[in-house]
Design a protein around this motif. Sequence first.
Motif, mmCIF file in Angstrom:
data_model
loop_
_atom_site.group_PDB
_atom_site.id
_atom_site.type_symbol
_atom_site.label_atom_id
_atom_site.label_comp_id
_atom_site.label_asym_id
_atom_site.label_seq_id
_atom_site.Cartn_x
_atom_site.Cartn_y
_atom_site.Cartn_z
ATOM 1 N N VAL A 15 -19.647 -12.051 -14.059
ATOM 2 C CA VAL A 15 -20.902 -12.300 -13.787
ATOM 3 C C VAL A 15 -21.480 -11.422 -12.393
ATOM 4 O O VAL A 15 -20.777 -10.994 -11.545
ATOM 5 C CB VAL A 15 -21.566 -13.845 -13.386
ATOM 6 N N PRO A 16 -22.814 -11.158 -12.545
ATOM 7 C CA PRO A 16 -23.359 -10.481 -11.482
ATOM 8 C C PRO A 16 -23.165 -11.231 -10.015
ATOM 9 O O PRO A 16 -23.230 -12.238 -9.923
ATOM 10 C CB PRO A 16 -25.024 -10.285 -11.730
ATOM 11 N N PRO A 17 -23.110 -10.428 -9.000
ATOM 12 C CA PRO A 17 -22.389 -10.900 -7.705
ATOM 13 C C PRO A 17 -23.663 -11.838 -7.084
ATOM 14 O O PRO A 17 -23.481 -12.583 -6.160
ATOM 15 C CB PRO A 17 -22.201 -9.634 -6.774
ATOM 16 N N THR A 24 -27.197 -16.816 -21.974
ATOM 17 C CA THR A 24 -26.023 -16.750 -21.215
ATOM 18 C C THR A 24 -25.883 -18.039 -20.639
ATOM 19 O O THR A 24 -26.569 -18.490 -19.734
ATOM 20 C CB THR A 24 -25.658 -15.600 -20.327
ATOM 21 N N LEU A 25 -24.489 -18.916 -20.960
ATOM 22 C CA LEU A 25 -24.488 -20.087 -20.058
ATOM 23 C C LEU A 25 -23.533 -19.632 -19.048
ATOM 24 O O LEU A 25 -22.145 -19.100 -19.280
ATOM 25 C CB LEU A 25 -23.889 -21.230 -21.063
ATOM 26 N N VAL A 26 -23.497 -20.133 -17.567
ATOM 27 C CA VAL A 26 -22.729 -19.751 -16.719
ATOM 28 C C VAL A 26 -22.402 -21.264 -16.082
ATOM 29 O O VAL A 26 -23.257 -21.752 -15.770
ATOM 30 C CB VAL A 26 -23.329 -18.882 -15.599
ATOM 31 N N ILE A 27 -21.018 -21.468 -16.092
ATOM 32 C CA ILE A 27 -20.603 -22.635 -15.434
ATOM 33 C C ILE A 27 -19.707 -22.388 -14.282
ATOM 34 O O ILE A 27 -18.911 -21.426 -14.278
ATOM 35 C CB ILE A 27 -20.026 -23.703 -16.483
ATOM 36 N N ALA A 28 -19.519 -23.320 -13.284
ATOM 37 C CA ALA A 28 -18.616 -22.982 -12.342
ATOM 38 C C ALA A 28 -18.546 -24.285 -11.391
ATOM 39 O O ALA A 28 -19.363 -25.267 -11.509
ATOM 40 C CB ALA A 28 -19.361 -22.169 -11.302
ATOM 41 N N PRO A 29 -17.249 -24.663 -11.062
ATOM 42 C CA PRO A 29 -16.931 -25.810 -10.366
ATOM 43 C C PRO A 29 -17.561 -25.897 -8.838
ATOM 44 O O PRO A 29 -17.626 -24.869 -8.275
ATOM 45 C CB PRO A 29 -15.488 -25.934 -10.118
ATOM 46 N N GLY A 30 -18.000 -27.181 -8.389
ATOM 47 C CA GLY A 30 -18.456 -27.122 -7.136
ATOM 48 C C GLY A 30 -17.564 -27.393 -5.915
ATOM 49 O O GLY A 30 -16.351 -27.270 -6.286
ATOM 50 N N ASP A 31 -18.088 -27.400 -4.878
ATOM 51 C CA ASP A 31 -16.910 -27.260 -3.836
ATOM 52 C C ASP A 31 -16.381 -28.793 -3.455
ATOM 53 O O ASP A 31 -15.441 -29.084 -2.563
ATOM 54 C CB ASP A 31 -17.648 -26.629 -2.451
ATOM 55 N N ASN A 32 -17.137 -29.734 -3.790
ATOM 56 C CA ASN A 32 -16.766 -31.238 -3.217
ATOM 57 C C ASN A 32 -15.829 -31.537 -4.194
ATOM 58 O O ASN A 32 -15.859 -32.147 -5.516
ATOM 59 C CB ASN A 32 -18.133 -31.982 -3.566
#
Length: 302
Positions: free
Chosen positions: A63-65, A81-89
Amino acid sequence: MRAERGVRARVMVLSGEALAGSAWREAELSLDGGIRVRFIKAGSPAGEDFFSFSSIVDLGFRVPPYLDAKEAFAIRFGDRTLVIAPGDNPLIYSREEFEDFTHAVFEALLRGRPAFFWGGEEGTGWGRGYLWVVGRGKLLLVGPTGAPVLSFSSVIRANVETVGDKKAWFFERYTPTGVATVYVHLPERSTRLFVLRYLARFLGGAGYLPNIADEFPEVLKDITLPPISAEEREVLMALMSGIDPLELPGMLRMESRRVEEIYDRLIKKGLLRLVGIRKIVEPTPLAEASLKLEEGEADEKG
């Protein structure tokens, strides 16, 4: 599977080739013939969206920076486009469950896809089989009875060859009785793309990947090259210059044990492969790609 019961993640839905979109949103993700996204705001439901597996064009690409998303996983569905990411908590997000979820997406796409195989013996024809996934990084080609024909993790060398009217991946792989070969023809372009993306994500880039990815420049561009230390780079460059791996300790004035430890690290990173006993090794295509990338970055900085 835990991922099918739902995984909490940050989500962004982008549109168009420019990948312009909105801000990150909280959501619960689940699999149900596709990816169901249930948005959450202030702990309460805030609408939902659905992305069908049948619409997937590509996935697992970089993905783009500017999205500022570490560990992001992107899936392209037509013009969205579906972008998924884990959070920090860690109290809300689980990286382990997130990885389970991304693997489950690949598994749903690859499981049961048709594949043909041929051992190369004259007078024999192509066998018909299908792809199967038995665990993270464990992608198999199995025959019509379900017996394994190939584990992609056992491959040590690969190339693209033409056999009759078929473009095939030619693999050398380890078996209990030694090294064997097999030709694999995946008739669907999307299957070939998804397999390459799977190997890049779950097999550490697979040292042989650059040799079979020419059909997809976007995959070659996105291959994650493992970081190497200055010492590892020196050993790689020496081997690529043609120095015998058994003579390398003397050439570099390093202890044999130290060099063997470096060989072990480079093998784990997919940059070297064993070709004989007593640590007879040779660089993989991934090693060549890694050094070329370093050279290119150095030229740009210069």
